[in-house]
Design a protein around this motif. Structure first.
Motif, PDB file in Angstrom:
ATOM      1  N   UNK A 134       0.264  -1.300   0.415  1.00  0.00           N
ATOM      2  CA  UNK A 134      -0.229   0.100   0.198  1.00  0.00           C
ATOM      3  C   UNK A 134       1.178   1.367   0.121  1.00  0.00           C
ATOM      4  N   UNK A 135       2.185   1.212   0.546  1.00  0.00           N
ATOM      5  CA  UNK A 135       2.706   2.776   1.034  1.00  0.00           C
ATOM      6  C   UNK A 135       3.062   2.826  -0.761  1.00  0.00           C
ATOM      7  N   UNK A 136       3.705   1.630  -1.046  1.00  0.00           N
ATOM      8  CA  UNK A 136       4.538   1.668  -2.632  1.00  0.00           C
ATOM      9  C   UNK A 136       3.809   1.871  -3.901  1.00  0.00           C
ATOM     10  N   UNK A 141       2.274   6.138  -7.766  1.00  0.00           N
ATOM     11  CA  UNK A 141       1.457   6.965  -7.890  1.00  0.00           C
ATOM     12  C   UNK A 141       2.112   8.085  -8.064  1.00  0.00           C
ATOM     13  N   UNK A 142       2.424   8.772  -7.378  1.00  0.00           N
ATOM     14  CA  UNK A 142       2.701  10.044  -6.418  1.00  0.00           C
ATOM     15  C   UNK A 142       3.710  10.966  -7.460  1.00  0.00           C
ATOM     16  N   UNK A 143       4.848   9.772  -7.625  1.00  0.00           N
ATOM     17  CA  UNK A 143       6.212   9.896  -7.635  1.00  0.00           C
ATOM     18  C   UNK A 143       5.696   9.651  -9.580  1.00  0.00           C
ATOM     19  N   UNK A 144       5.657   8.319 -10.039  1.00  0.00           N
ATOM     20  CA  UNK A 144       5.944   8.087 -11.045  1.00  0.00           C
ATOM     21  C   UNK A 144       4.989   8.907 -12.108  1.00  0.00           C
ATOM     22  N   UNK A 145       3.483   8.994 -11.518  1.00  0.00           N
ATOM     23  CA  UNK A 145       2.926   9.104 -12.604  1.00  0.00           C
ATOM     24  C   UNK A 145       2.317  10.706 -11.835  1.00  0.00           C
ATOM     25  N   UNK A 146       2.636  11.596 -11.374  1.00  0.00           N
ATOM     26  CA  UNK A 146       2.559  12.542 -11.026  1.00  0.00           C
ATOM     27  C   UNK A 146       1.448  12.738 -10.272  1.00  0.00           C
ATOM     28  N   UNK A 147       1.141  12.374  -9.470  1.00  0.00           N
ATOM     29  CA  UNK A 147      -0.506  12.344  -9.324  1.00  0.00           C
ATOM     30  C   UNK A 147      -0.013  13.261  -6.902  1.00  0.00           C
ATOM     31  N   UNK A 158      -8.907   5.068  -1.470  1.00  0.00           N
ATOM     32  CA  UNK A 158      -8.936   5.409  -0.708  1.00  0.00           C
ATOM     33  C   UNK A 158      -9.498   6.618   0.280  1.00  0.00           C
ATOM     34  N   UNK A 159      -9.329   7.269   1.323  1.00  0.00           N
ATOM     35  CA  UNK A 159      -9.832   8.643   1.984  1.00  0.00           C
ATOM     36  C   UNK A 159      -8.184   9.390   1.191  1.00  0.00           C
ATOM     37  N   UNK A 160      -8.663  10.187   1.362  1.00  0.00           N
ATOM     38  CA  UNK A 160      -7.546  11.753   1.064  1.00  0.00           C
ATOM     39  C   UNK A 160      -6.940  11.759   2.352  1.00  0.00           C
ATOM     40  N   UNK A 161      -7.247  11.222   3.530  1.00  0.00           N
ATOM     41  CA  UNK A 161      -6.585  11.167   5.147  1.00  0.00           C
ATOM     42  C   UNK A 161      -5.913   9.548   4.489  1.00  0.00           C
ATOM     43  N   UNK A 162      -5.784   8.833   4.448  1.00  0.00           N
ATOM     44  CA  UNK A 162      -4.589   7.995   4.487  1.00  0.00           C
ATOM     45  C   UNK A 162      -4.219   7.830   3.174  1.00  0.00           C
ATOM     46  N   UNK A 163      -4.190   8.954   2.163  1.00  0.00           N
ATOM     47  CA  UNK A 163      -3.409   8.573   1.275  1.00  0.00           C
ATOM     48  C   UNK A 163      -1.878   9.619   1.424  1.00  0.00           C
ATOM     49  N   UNK A 164      -2.675  10.184   1.910  1.00  0.00           N
ATOM     50  CA  UNK A 164      -1.765  11.270   3.148  1.00  0.00           C
ATOM     51  C   UNK A 164      -0.682  10.794   3.996  1.00  0.00           C
ATOM     52  N   UNK A 165      -1.295   9.591   5.090  1.00  0.00           N
ATOM     53  CA  UNK A 165       0.012   9.183   6.001  1.00  0.00           C
ATOM     54  C   UNK A 165       0.247   7.972   5.145  1.00  0.00           C
TER      55      UNK A 165
END
Length: 193
Positions: A134-136, A141-147, A158-165
């Motif tokens: 889940x962390x990977x 997504x954030x790094x390679x897909x610039x999300x 997932x929730x936005x809070x969970x994504x930030x966590x």
């Protein structure tokens, strides 16, 4: 019920089988970890043939010194990564020092910077490979897909809070890649010295 301090069953069993000289156990360890060992060695050395040699050296060491790994010290995966790192850095220092002695470009300070960069990159690779899926997935997504975290949350359901966590924890783990001991040596782990 097993305690939290008990080593994983597979690691204990492999160490015991190796100690008894079972060639099949070495084959199983090789099948499971050869790509990790080769990848880390290649990341440090930047050379396919040198990474092949380090891979051979690591598995030869396992076969010749089966008692060097203690399952109580941590997972076999971490022990192998640390052993690989140590051998690859030794080889890098040896070859680069020899090149400097032959009149190659650079200084010993340049060599130490290169060792530090290669060590941090190899450690970052290992951290990413070892982190929970889940962390990977969030970091990829954030790094390679610039999300951003909102898009990552939607992608993963997932929730936005969970994504930030997940992103925060993944980045915190990655930030430890630069925390090495003197001269690029990773922290002691699993009796590699």
């Amino acid at each position: 019920m097993a305690t939290n301090d008990a080593p994983p069953r597979w690691d204990r069993r492999m160490q015991q089988r190796l100690a008894h000289g079972e060639a099949a156990a070495l084959g199983e360890v090789y099948d499971r970890f050869a790509s990790l060992v080769h990848g880390l060695a290649h990341r440090v050395l930047g050379d396919e043939k040198a990474a092949d040699a380090i891979t051979r050296d690591v598995f030869t060491h396992i076969w010749e010194h089966p008692g060097a790994y203690d399952p109580q010290e941590g997972p076999m995966r971490s022990w192998l990564a640390t052993l690989t790192h140590r051998l690859a850095v030794q080889r890098l220092r040896t070859t680069e020092t020899a090149a400097l002695a032959r009149g190659g470009e650079g200084t010993t300070e340049d060599l130490e910077r290169r060792v530090h960069r290669a060590s941090a990159a190899a450690r970052a690779d290992y951290i990413v490979q070892s982190m929970p899926t889940p962390l990977r997935a969030a970091l990829e997504r954030a790094y390679f897909q610039r999300r951003d975290y909102r898009q990552t949350a939607a992608d993963l359901g997932i929730t936005e809070d969970e994504a930030r966590r997940r992103l925060r924890l993944g980045l915190q783990l990655l930030s430890t890649a630069h925390h090495t001991g003197p001269s690029g040596v990773p922290p002691e782990h699993g009796g590699t010295r």
